[in-house]
Design an enzyme around this catalytic site. Structure first.
Site, PDB file in Angstrom:
ATOM      1  N   GLU A 277       0.675  -1.103  -0.027  1.00 50.10           N
ATOM      2  CA  GLU A 277       0.055   0.102  -0.070  1.00 50.10           C
ATOM      3  C   GLU A 277       0.796   1.312   0.075  1.00 50.10           C
ATOM      4  O   GLU A 277       0.470   2.243  -0.586  1.00 50.10           O
ATOM      5  CB  GLU A 277      -1.109   0.081   1.128  1.00 50.10           C
ATOM      6  N   HIS A 298       5.994 -27.328   1.127  1.00 48.82           N
ATOM      7  CA  HIS A 298       5.248 -28.462   0.367  1.00 48.82           C
ATOM      8  C   HIS A 298       4.051 -28.019  -0.370  1.00 48.82           C
ATOM      9  O   HIS A 298       3.279 -28.855  -0.736  1.00 48.82           O
ATOM     10  CB  HIS A 298       4.691 -29.412   1.722  1.00 48.82           C
ATOM     11  N   LYS A 412     -14.022   1.170  -4.037  1.00 45.22           N
ATOM     12  CA  LYS A 412     -14.968   1.790  -3.163  1.00 45.22           C
ATOM     13  C   LYS A 412     -15.950   2.510  -3.921  1.00 45.22           C
ATOM     14  O   LYS A 412     -17.221   2.440  -4.005  1.00 45.22           O
ATOM     15  CB  LYS A 412     -14.471   2.799  -2.045  1.00 45.22           C
TER      16      LYS A 412
HETATM   17  O1  PA5 Z   1      -3.480   1.947   5.965  1.00 47.20           O
HETATM   18  C1  PA5 Z   1      -4.610   2.355   5.384  1.00 47.20           C
HETATM   19  O2  PA5 Z   1      -4.729   3.676   5.565  1.00 47.20           O
HETATM   20  C2  PA5 Z   1      -5.760   1.647   5.339  1.00 47.20           C
HETATM   21  O3  PA5 Z   1      -5.281   0.370   5.267  1.00 47.20           O
HETATM   22  C3  PA5 Z   1      -6.757   1.823   6.384  1.00 47.20           C
HETATM   23  O4  PA5 Z   1      -6.206   1.595   7.604  1.00 47.20           O
HETATM   24  C4  PA5 Z   1      -8.051   0.963   6.371  1.00 47.20           C
HETATM   25  O5  PA5 Z   1      -8.474   1.157   5.022  1.00 47.20           O
HETATM   26  C5  PA5 Z   1      -8.851   1.381   7.469  1.00 47.20           C
HETATM   27  O6  PA5 Z   1      -9.285   2.805   7.282  1.00 47.20           O
HETATM   28  P1  PA5 Z   1     -10.231   3.226   8.595  1.00 47.20           P
HETATM   29  O7  PA5 Z   1      -9.204   3.061   9.948  1.00 47.20           O
HETATM   30  O8  PA5 Z   1     -10.514   4.738   8.495  1.00 47.20           O
HETATM   31  O9  PA5 Z   1     -11.246   2.434   8.744  1.00 47.20           O
END
Ligand code: PA5
Length: 424
Positions: A277, A298, A412
């Site tokens: 990410e 395995h 989304k």
């Molecule tokens: O690293 C990030 O920003 C994302 O993985 C968020 O943690 C994830 O989308 C969850 O978001 P939120 O804490 O706003 O629910």
């Protein structure tokens, strides 16, 4: 200055050629002049987190434990993986004082239905973590679970069993928590989700599981000191960031994190999110994958040994084990294992690790080794911080902003369109 708790080693010469580039990236991180510099709060958490906050976290965990023997931690992505990584790495799965269950990290109906049936009538509570407070997966799970809890024990009693971790002053969850009077912890504005494991997001569930969060912060503090002040070619974060960028530029497409304990399964999940990410932007970056050895030897082991040569491996090595399980002798020796008598299972596992690395190297897979002495809160705190610094350096070397995640929005928007969500 205490040295880093992580040791870097590799057989390839890759890391040295990019040392100066990695050092420049570290400097950018230190002076806060790079992309995404409004999200650098994680860099100082080990020294800015006050003891009062840790006390509050521990007190809250104790209060929850007094009332509940099951806690559901609701959250996804950065609001989920760090807590789970630490709990799975450090707890004894067969001896849990309080059962910690995760939800809201997907939308599978049956899982939630079964969980709700399982919780019914027991002493349970909820920790809901969401920085934005609007993420669909955890929001749905929380709505359903909260309703059940309030119906079971009444709204007033439920207040004592719900804790939320969210933004300090904005967002739907913050507003809701204020209205309902739930205990709140804050995710700092300048700490992004995947960098939040050393905030209450990770620390509260860890404290609930009995993990020593002070030791965890101490390990992170030592690591911070070591990594941010060492400009030499032995700084393991510089070495690691340089090596993986060098391999990427040399044509490798995928980095596989390999560990020899299932306890690190969710740590690898956390690591995958952190790197993918942070770096996967502008059609660049290594794809991050992980394997749990020897289990995966395995299955995926065949591909790693003989498949397309687009990968390298990073082995997470743990030198010592706190306990010893010796292999016993057997009079008949029909299973042929008497040659191992006198060795502990840990020693055999270490040898399997050494052999695997050697075999994979011979098969044309470059291998990096990152070692820690023990898998405990202190070293895990250091490891979390080590990878956060490494991904920041590595991302800056790649030329992207390591602290945003614009790509997460696409699914989304499409989902909201199909679900006909009203956008205000
Ligand atoms: O690293 C990030 O920003 C994302 O993985 C968020 O943690 C994830 O989308 C969850 O978001 P939120 O804490 O706003 O629910």
């Amino acid at each position: 200055m205490q040295p880093s708790l992580i040791t870097f080693s590799t057989h390839s010469k890759e890391s040295h050629s990019l040392h100066n580039e990695a050092l420049n990236a570290l400097q950018t991180l230190l002076d806060g002049s790079g992309k995404g510099n409004d999200f650098l709060g994680w860099r100082d958490l080990p020294i800015t987190t006050e003891d009062l906050l840790l006390e509050d976290i521990i007190r809250t965990a104790e209060a929850l434990k007094k009332q509940c023997n099951r806690i559901v931690c609701v959250g996804i992505g950065g609001s989920y993986l760090g807590a789970r990584a630490a709990i799975e790495a450090l707890s004894n799965p067969f001896d849990q004082k309080v059962e910690i269950i995760f939800a809201g990290n997907h939308m599978e109906q049956e899982y939630l239905l079964h969980l709700m049936q399982y919780l019914k009538g027991s002493n349970w509570g909820i920790i809901h973590t969401s920085k934005s407070g609007t993420t669909t997966e955890p929001a749905i799970a929380f709505r359903l679970l909260r309703k059940q809890l309030e119906e079971e024990i009444g709204k007033e009693a439920a207040v004592e069993r719900i804790v939320v971790i969210t933004d300090k002053q904005k967002g739907a969850l913050h507003t809701l928590a204020n209205k309902e009077g739930w205990k709140q912890f804050v995710i700092p504005d300048d700490v992004g989700g995947r960098f939040s494991v050393l905030t209450p997001v990770g620390l509260l569930p860890m404290a609930l599981a009995g993990i020593d969060i002070r030791q965890m912060m101490q390990g992170a503090r030592i690591e911070r000191e070591a990594l941010l002040n060492d400009h030499s070619e032995t700084n393991p974060a510089l070495c690691y960031a340089a090596a993986r960028n060098s391999l990427y530029r040399g044509g490798k497409k995928c980095e596989i994190l390999a560990s020899f304990t299932p306890r690190l399964h969710y740590f690898s999940e956390w690591w995958k999110q952190l790197f993918a990410e942070s770096e996967g932007k502008e059609h660049k970056a290594l794809f991050t994958a992980s394997v749990d050895f020897t289990t995966d030897l395995h299955s995926l082991g065949q591909w790693i040994q003989d498949g397309e040569r687009i990968i390298f491996e990073t082995f997470l090595h743990i030198s010592e084990s706190r306990e010893s399980l010796p292999i016993p002798s057997d009079t008949d020796n029909l299973d042929g294992l008497n040659y191992l008598v006198g060795k502990s299972l840990h020693q055999v596992n270490l040898i399997a690790e050494e052999a695997t690395m050697k075999a994979h190297q011979m098969g044309g897979v470059p291998c990096i080794k990152l070692s820690i002495e023990q898998l405990d809160a202190y070293h895990l705190g250091a490891l979390f911080f080590f990878f956060e610094v490494s991904v920041a350096i590595s991302g800056y070397m790649l030329g992207i902003n390591p602290f945003n995640q614009p790509g997460v929005e696409a699914y989304k928007q499409e989902m909201f369109r199909l679900l006909k969500k009203e956008i205000h």
